[in-house]
Design an enzyme around this catalytic site. Structure first.
Site, PDB file in Angstrom:
ATOM      1  N   GLY A 137     -60.081 114.531  86.077  1.00 26.79           N
ATOM      2  CA  GLY A 137     -59.819 114.569  87.714  1.00 26.79           C
ATOM      3  C   GLY A 137     -60.277 116.122  88.417  1.00 26.79           C
ATOM      4  O   GLY A 137     -60.330 116.235  89.509  1.00 26.79           O
ATOM      5  N   CYS A 138     -60.202 117.297  87.397  1.00 26.65           N
ATOM      6  CA  CYS A 138     -60.848 118.573  87.738  1.00 26.65           C
ATOM      7  C   CYS A 138     -61.932 118.737  87.376  1.00 26.65           C
ATOM      8  O   CYS A 138     -62.806 118.449  86.122  1.00 26.65           O
ATOM      9  CB  CYS A 138     -59.824 119.373  86.775  1.00 26.65           C
ATOM     10  SG  CYS A 138     -58.262 119.109  87.183  1.00 26.65           S
ATOM     11  N   GLU A 139     -63.082 119.171  88.053  1.00 24.13           N
ATOM     12  CA  GLU A 139     -64.169 120.091  88.069  1.00 24.13           C
ATOM     13  C   GLU A 139     -64.489 120.927  86.351  1.00 24.13           C
ATOM     14  O   GLU A 139     -64.800 120.273  85.759  1.00 24.13           O
ATOM     15  CB  GLU A 139     -65.478 120.302  89.215  1.00 24.13           C
ATOM     16  CG  GLU A 139     -65.916 118.749  89.848  1.00 24.13           C
ATOM     17  CD  GLU A 139     -67.299 119.477  91.379  1.00 24.13           C
ATOM     18  OE1 GLU A 139     -67.157 120.981  90.770  1.00 24.13           O
ATOM     19  OE2 GLU A 139     -66.752 118.660  91.976  1.00 24.13           O
TER      20      GLU A 139
END
Length: 134
Positions: free
Chosen positions: A50-52
């Site tokens: 869920g993190c770029e």
């Protein structure tokens, strides 16, 4: 709920900052202070989804209090994660559930600089912390 000592210190420093440039410098400095994670800890299991940017998170329960370590490949994210760790390290699992992430970054004067993707990433890190404490 009272703030952990590191969080109280961060709050003081960021409140005293005279604008965004100074806060950005502080943010980078906080990120540089994060102890490096071992290569063994930078594995798929510890990667936060869920993190770029890539963020790795490990948590450990010590005497009923959680201690987290983290790292990121992005300097700004490392700083934001370091401030999140300052806010949550030393909390119990129940206290961790009560942490108000947007409120914390708002108190630090950083909420305007949190793009939606950074906000989502930090929420993903906090969500992962909460999962680890279950």
């Amino acid at each position: 709920m009272s703030l952990p000592a590191d969080a109280a210190a961060a709050l003081q420093v960021f409140r005293d900052a005279s604008g965004w440039e100074q806060r950005a410098r502080l943010l980078m400095q906080w990120g540089e202070r994060l102890p490096p994670l071992s290569d063994a800890d930078k594995c798929e299991t510890n990667l936060v989804s869920g993190c770029e940017s890539q963020v790795w998170l490990v948590g450990q329960l010590q005497d009923g209090q959680w201690q987290f370590s983290a790292s990121s490949d992005a300097r700004l994210i490392r700083g934001l994660v370091a401030l999140l760790l300052a806010r949550v390290n030393g909390l119990s699992a129940a206290e961790l559930q009560q942490v108000d992430l947007p409120g914390w970054f708002n108190q630090l004067g950083l909420s305007r600089q949190l793009s939606p993707s950074r906000s989502n990433g930090l929420n993903a890190v906090l969500k992962r912390m909460r999962e680890l404490t279950q």
